[in-house]
Scaffold this active site. Structure first.
Site, PDB file in Angstrom:
ATOM      1  CD1 TRP A 172      -2.530  -1.451   3.542  1.00 43.70           C
ATOM      2  CD2 TRP A 172      -2.821   0.613   2.759  1.00 43.70           C
ATOM      3  NE1 TRP A 172      -3.299  -0.763   4.454  1.00 43.70           N
ATOM      4  CE2 TRP A 172      -3.489   0.512   3.992  1.00 43.70           C
ATOM      5  CE3 TRP A 172      -2.855   1.819   2.075  1.00 43.70           C
ATOM      6  CZ2 TRP A 172      -4.184   1.566   4.561  1.00 43.70           C
ATOM      7  CZ3 TRP A 172      -3.550   2.874   2.637  1.00 43.70           C
ATOM      8  CH2 TRP A 172      -4.203   2.743   3.867  1.00 43.70           C
ATOM      9  CG  HIS A 173      -2.973   3.189  -1.611  1.00 45.31           C
ATOM     10  ND1 HIS A 173      -1.762   3.117  -0.981  1.00 45.31           N
ATOM     11  CD2 HIS A 173      -3.506   4.395  -1.265  1.00 45.31           C
ATOM     12  CE1 HIS A 173      -1.569   4.228  -0.289  1.00 45.31           C
ATOM     13  NE2 HIS A 173      -2.612   5.022  -0.446  1.00 45.31           N
ATOM     14  N   GLY A 174      -4.832  -0.828  -3.128  1.00 40.81           N
ATOM     15  CA  GLY A 174      -5.854  -1.501  -3.933  1.00 40.81           C
ATOM     16  C   GLY A 174      -5.299  -2.751  -4.581  1.00 40.81           C
TER      17      GLY A 174
END
Lengths: 530, 357
Positions: free
Chosen positions: A364-366
């Site tokens: 989700w972060h990257g």
């Protein structure tokens, strides 16, 4: 539009004035217009994405709501005719029917997110695998521009839909009100990932002008600007210098970079959230807190209860818990207990759910492996901590140190170092390089750089170090004061001279010591990218 | 009563805050009193008690380093002021003239045409030196709008604290001693230099893909011409007699054509150097880029005769008020010249301008 740009400040001033001038019943309409205008300023084409997610989730929510109503009416009408098994059968049939619009809408919303954010990551991996099998060439990258805050608004919408499906609250009937919930501009950049039942309470007004709210909101905004401009953005140059040149900056520099980044990220992200919450408060809207003094956490589990609280809660409520009690997981539990015994058997589903949740948190972060590695590292450390719990208990039973100041400080420093070390995946954006640089802290003995003036060649001067250290001390003191209640309330209770001096000092500090304007890189909020 | 008390406290707080911001802004803005002093040029104009000058010069370093107003006074009784600044762009010259007209209506405006080569904003540092010294007005705002670079904001010019706040760790004694005012540095906008550095070999001028001046530059030259005509002011276009940066023949032709088309006088002093007696072995302090005081005096002597004859400028030397004012200027000029000569004799270079070679 950057939250710290002149344009945004002008946008806010105009909005604020108009907001309290128009009839209160139209305030939410103005907010919707402002949110869409704000969003359009990041790129007109991005409006299509947010609108698609909004429409899909809204109609799915409505459909689920209608089915729920049909269900309750049917059951009310036939409650005397139906037997319990018949009721259960009907309920289960209706649940399946409600699941369809939910899954369809989630498929669309998450599909859009996957399409714009992860397609190139998928292509890179397919190409890598194809090359491993001797294939030449490969698929070209799609290089799709990622819409502003897509991860945040998609997760907000998904949470809304799942909650409607679970019957936590009825769906919003007004599509425009729902659109405001999804696009509410202070939150769209970097969260928090608000829940509909929390944000919705105050989002739609009406709000009379409340001097106290406005004053406190402004103070919160100013505090956010202080953290962002005076600490985070002043640290940017040094952090970039270290992590952009790993060949040169190794060993002790990695440790320094790791710590500087830890404070940069805290000031940047929590500063941004302060601005968000402050703006909302000025408009009479309550946005949930997203941080609770995370660098005072005594363990990683504790840390994740304090850092980016809304995201942690989202993964807990919509990934970890549902997965833990899902049918396949129960089957796995049964199977592993039977096959490997109770000790391993009962752990297998917990391990799987934990690691899956952290894998999802990472991605989700990257859209790159370093974020996956970062997520999994969190999961592994949490599991190891759980496993070592009995050992800790025995230790604490033998040595009565748990409540001592020294031991608590040790726990805090240990957690901070551990979390900062894991974030190296984020700094170097490359998994093997991260391991190499982490190792260099123990193999390259260049710790003389801490004292020989090398730190003054990282792009920030001695005066800047003093400024940053002083500012961090202020942030630390404020954090400590927060433990016994709102700092703004405490300041408000002080004599007027002291109170106004503090406000003035804060404003002047931002204007003079802030890293902004020509000569500075207009540093985006670090969490914008997620 | 409570409301009144709150109102008073609020007002006092705001006044104190604004006062602090004002002091901080003054402290943090560059003072331009040593080294690069050109940033002080524009602001000095407002300190003049009497502003009804016969001649106003506009333009870049080719005006403020090449013409001596004191010589114009001493030889012809012409009162003049140079509203020049470093790399002053033509739209900045135009707006400076608009602003000057609020204070006076000169008989002649002399515009140095080197800046015609710039069709768009060039450098923030030079913009600052032309704009920060201007008093706040709608004209300044227009000049900022025309001059700001990509990524710059008007508000950074209107509230320079927002631009210069980062100087907090570079403050020097100059910043404190010149907090609320600074000493006079120029002679009616003339930047004096007594040192000599003979002109040597000038770098060969590169060929340009297009020698035509830009449309934006032309549009402001048109506006400058119209503004002068509307106000009955004679506009004289000049090119100063300095050999670098290069002044191309193609540029010269365009200026000649423009002047002819608009019934203006255009003088390329590069073609009159012998007549003016300018010798770039002795009359320049930086190898031909700018004239020193000896060159500036020669050029003023030569140009002054033309101005006095052509535009029938009155000789004010018999006017007591003007004579009194100019005597002070001459004293200041002579003192500065002597100080620089002493400094040169002592150090071998002009320390104030950090002109060590």
């Amino acid at each position: 539009m950057l939250l710290t740009s002149y344009g945004f400040i002008l946008f806010l001033v105009i909005l604020f004035v108009v907001y309290y001038l128009i009839p209160r019943k139209f305030q939410w309409v103005l907010l919707l217009g402002a949110s869409y205008l704000f969003y359009a300023l990041s790129g007109l084409q991005f409006l299509a994405y947010i609108a698609a997610t909004t429409v899909c989730v809204y109609y799915a929510g409505r459909r689920i709501g209608d089915l729920r109503q049909t269900e309750s009416e049917y059951l009310r009408e036939h409650k005397h005719e139906l037997t319990k098994p018949q009721i259960n059968e009907y309920k289960s049939k209706m649940k399946a029917r409600k699941r369809i619009p939910m899954l369809l809408a989630l498929f669309v919303a998450l599909g859009i997110l996957a399409f714009v954010k992860y397609s190139d990551f998928a292509i890179a991996n397919i190409n890598y695998i194809a090359r491993a099998f001797g294939s030449e060439g490969g698929i070209s990258f799609w290089t799709i521009a990622v819409p502003l805050g897509i991860s945040f608004y998609t997760f907000k919408s998904a949470a809304y839909l799942i909650d409607v499906y679970r019957g936590k609250f009825p769906p919003e009937r007004n599509p425009f009100k729902f659109a405001l919930f999804v696009s509410f501009f202070p939150e769209v950049i970097q969260g928090p990932i608000s829940r509909f039942d929390q944000l919705g309470k105050t989002l739609y007004g009406p709000h009379a002008f409340d001097g106290r709210n406005v004053k406190f909101g402004l103070q919160r905004v100013a505090w956010g600007f202080f953290k962002k401009l005076v600490i985070a953005d002043q640290l940017t140059v040094a952090v970039r210098t270290i992590f952009d040149d790993p060949e040169h900056y190794n060993g002790a520099f990695v440790l320094i970079g790791m710590l500087l980044y830890a404070f940069q990220l805290l000031a940047d992200f929590s500063g941004g959230i302060d601005i968000t919450i402050g703006i909302a408060q000025m408009l009479g809207i309550t946005v949930q807190e997203n941080f609770r003094r995370p660098y005072f956490a005594k363990s990683i589990t504790d840390y994740w209860r304090r850092w980016h609280i809304s995201m942690g809660a989202w993964f807990r409520d919509y990934v970890f818990f549902p997965m833990s009690v899902s049918k396949p997981m129960l089957a796995l539990s049964k199977f592993s207990r039977r096959r490997f015994g109770d000790t391993i058997g009962k752990r297998a589903p917990v391990y799987l759910a934990t690691l899956t949740t952290w894998f999802a948190t990472g991605i989700w972060h990257g859209s790159s492996w370093n974020f996956v590695a970062w997520g999994l590292a969190n999961g592994v450390i949490i599991l190891i901590s759980q496993e070592l719990e009995p050992l800790y208990d025995r230790f604490h039973g033998k040595f009565n140190v748990k409540r001592t100041f020294g031991f608590r400080s040790f726990q805090i420093v240990r957690t901070l170092l551990l979390m900062s070390a894991i974030r190296l995946f984020d700094c170097y954006m490359d998994v093997p390089l991260t391991f190499r640089m982490f190792g260099s802290m123990f193999t390259t003995f260049n710790y003389q750089v801490l004292f020989d003036g090398s730190l003054l060649h990282l792009g920030i001067t001695f005066s800047h170090y003093i400024l940053i250290l002083s500012s961090l001390t202020v942030v630390g003191i404020v954090s400590l004061l927060q433990r016994s209640g709102s700092v703004r309330e405490k300041i408000a209770a002080q004599p007027i001279g002291l109170r106004y001096s503090l406000y003035g000092l804060l404003i002047l500090s931002i204007l003079v010591f802030g890293a902004y304007g020509v000569g500075y890189d207009a540093t985006q909020f670090i969490y914008n990218q997620f | 009563m409570l409301v009144r008390k709150k109102l008073i406290i609020g007002t006092v707080a705001i006044v104190l805050l604004l006062g602090s911001l004002y002091v901080l802004q003054r402290l943090l803005m560059p003072k331009y009193v040593s080294g690069i002093v050109e940033g002080s040029l524009i602001g000095e104009y407002y300190k003049e008690d009497r502003k009804d000058f016969d001649v106003v010069f506009l333009g870049d370093c080719e005006v403020y380093e090449n013409f001596s107003p004191v010589t114009l006074w001493e030889k012809y009784g012409i009162t003049s002021y140079i509203r020049g600044s470093a790399q002053q762009l033509i739209w900045q010259s135009y707006y400076l003239l608009e602003e000057t007209l609020k204070y006076e209506k000169p008989k002649v405006v002399v515009y140095n045409v080197l800046a015609m080569k710039y069709n768009e904003p060039q450098k923030e540092e030079y913009n600052r030196m032309s704009l920060d010294g201007m008093k706040l007005s709608a004209i300044k705002l227009k000049s900022i709008q025309a001059s700001k670079m990509a990524g710059e904001h008007v508000v950074d010019y209107l509230a320079p604290l927002l631009r210069f706040h980062s100087r907090w760790d570079q403050l020097s004694e100059d910043d404190f001693t010149n907090l609320f005012g600074k000493e006079k540095l120029f002679n009616n906008g003339y930047y004096m230099r007594v040192d000599v550095k003979p002109a040597g070999k000038v770098p060969r001028a590169p060929r340009l893909p297009d020698y035509r001046f830009g449309t934006n530059a032309y549009s402001y030259l048109d506006r400058l011409t119209k503004l002068c005509k509307d106000n009955g002011i004679e506009l004289v276009l000049v090119k100063a007699p300095t050999i670098y940066p290069n002044w191309y023949d193609e540029w010269d032709t365009q200026m000649e054509q423009y002047a002819a088309a608009h019934d203006l006088t255009y003088i390329n002093f590069l073609k009159h150097m012998d007549d003016a007696g300018i010798d770039l072995q002795t009359d320049t302090y930086d190898a031909g880029l700018h004239l020193n005081v000896y060159g500036a005096e020669k050029l003023a002597t030569y140009f002054g005769a033309f101005l006095a004859d052509t535009y029938r400028l009155q000789d004010h030397r018999t006017d007591e008020t003007w004579s009194g004012i100019w005597q002070k200027k001459i004293d200041f000029y002579d003192r500065m010249k002597q100080d620089q000569l002493d400094e040169l004799a002592k150090y071998g270079y002009l320390k104030r301008y950090k002109a060590e070679t």
